[in-house]
Design an enzyme around this catalytic site. Sequence first.
Site, PDB file in Angstrom:
ATOM      1  CG  HIS A  17     -71.066   0.813  11.168  1.00  0.00           C
ATOM      2  ND1 HIS A  17     -71.812  -0.222  10.662  1.00  0.00           N
ATOM      3  CD2 HIS A  17     -71.704   1.946  10.780  1.00  0.00           C
ATOM      4  CE1 HIS A  17     -72.855   0.258  10.001  1.00  0.00           C
ATOM      5  NE2 HIS A  17     -72.811   1.569  10.049  1.00  0.00           N
ATOM      6  CE  LYS A  41     -84.625   0.895   7.169  1.00  0.00           C
ATOM      7  NZ  LYS A  41     -83.641   1.977   6.909  1.00  0.00           N
ATOM      8  NE  ARG A  90     -71.045   5.820   3.932  1.00  0.00           N
ATOM      9  CZ  ARG A  90     -72.251   5.279   3.906  1.00  0.00           C
ATOM     10  NH1 ARG A  90     -72.382   3.976   3.930  1.00  0.00           N
ATOM     11  NH2 ARG A  90     -73.326   6.033   3.844  1.00  0.00           N
ATOM     12  CB  SER A 127     -75.699  -1.790   7.129  1.00  0.00           C
ATOM     13  OG  SER A 127     -74.851  -1.405   8.163  1.00  0.00           O
TER      14      SER A 127
HETATM   15  O1  PNS Z   1     -77.033   4.124  10.253  1.00  0.00           O
HETATM   16  P1  PNS Z   1     -77.983   5.186   9.799  1.00  0.00           P
HETATM   17  O2  PNS Z   1     -79.331   4.604   9.488  1.00  0.00           O
HETATM   18  O3  PNS Z   1     -77.431   6.022   8.670  1.00  0.00           O
HETATM   19  O4  PNS Z   1     -78.174   6.185  11.060  1.00  0.00           O
HETATM   20  C1  PNS Z   1     -79.000   7.308  10.978  1.00  0.00           C
HETATM   21  C2  PNS Z   1     -79.305   7.855  12.383  1.00  0.00           C
HETATM   22  C3  PNS Z   1     -79.878   6.759  13.264  1.00  0.00           C
HETATM   23  C4  PNS Z   1     -78.065   8.380  13.033  1.00  0.00           C
HETATM   24  C5  PNS Z   1     -80.322   9.004  12.205  1.00  0.00           C
HETATM   25  O5  PNS Z   1     -81.376   8.588  11.395  1.00  0.00           O
HETATM   26  C6  PNS Z   1     -80.913   9.481  13.525  1.00  0.00           C
HETATM   27  O6  PNS Z   1     -80.260  10.153  14.294  1.00  0.00           O
HETATM   28  N1  PNS Z   1     -82.171   9.075  13.783  1.00  0.00           N
HETATM   29  C7  PNS Z   1     -82.865   9.377  15.002  1.00  0.00           C
HETATM   30  C8  PNS Z   1     -84.078  10.277  14.726  1.00  0.00           C
HETATM   31  C9  PNS Z   1     -83.673  11.739  14.662  1.00  0.00           C
HETATM   32  O7  PNS Z   1     -83.086  12.273  15.576  1.00  0.00           O
HETATM   33  N2  PNS Z   1     -84.019  12.387  13.533  1.00  0.00           N
HETATM   34  C10 PNS Z   1     -83.708  13.758  13.280  1.00  0.00           C
HETATM   35  C11 PNS Z   1     -82.336  13.906  12.636  1.00  0.00           C
HETATM   36  S1  PNS Z   1     -81.932  15.603  12.402  1.00  0.00           S
END
Ligand code: PNS
Length: 162
Positions: A17, A41, A90, A127
């Site tokens: 990150h 969560k 990644r 993570s």
């Molecule tokens: O670290 P992560 O869990 O892979 O991050 C994922 C994240 C937080 C970037 C993604 O789940 C997100 O943007 N969530 C917010 C909810 C949202 O906008 N959902 C629609 C995505 S198209």
Amino acid sequence: MRRCVCPGSFDPVTNGHLDVIERASRLYDEVIVGVLVNTSKSGLFTVEERMDMLREVTAGLGNVLVDSFRGLLVDYCRDQGIPVVVKGLRAVSDFDYELQMSQMNNRLSGVETLFVATNPEYSFLSSSLVREVATWGGDVSALVPEPVLLRLTTRLDTPPDR
Ligand code: PNS
């Protein structure tokens, strides 16, 4: 001023990150690291703890701010006036879902997503793996910044029975 957001769960922030955040900080005038508040969560660390760790490890980067958001990322971007999301890729396995999300976000609000190719040194890193390895006493010292290692050690002081 060119601004972007680096969104994620950051439970906890890893060296992978940090690599993406550092690179975004060289491309944009201001980088907001957006920690998702996920009500369904609980996670290993609270959102406040994640934000504290992020602030600590990005303290040397003058143009990086740490914030949290709930709900849709595009709503956060609209409220904050942020036009670009920066994400790390990644491996090819990340691509399908990341592409879907970027296309959905663009369709919803016109926000753009910039992908940076993760340093290959960290292409296996997540993570969730850090949490799992650390939970069972594995050595994650080369995978997370020092302040995160300290917090992991404290949090997981009593490892589960093996
Ligand atoms: O670290 P992560 O869990 O892979 O991050 C994922 C994240 C937080 C970037 C993604 O789940 C997100 O943007 N969530 C917010 C909810 C949202 O906008 N959902 C629609 C995505 S198209």
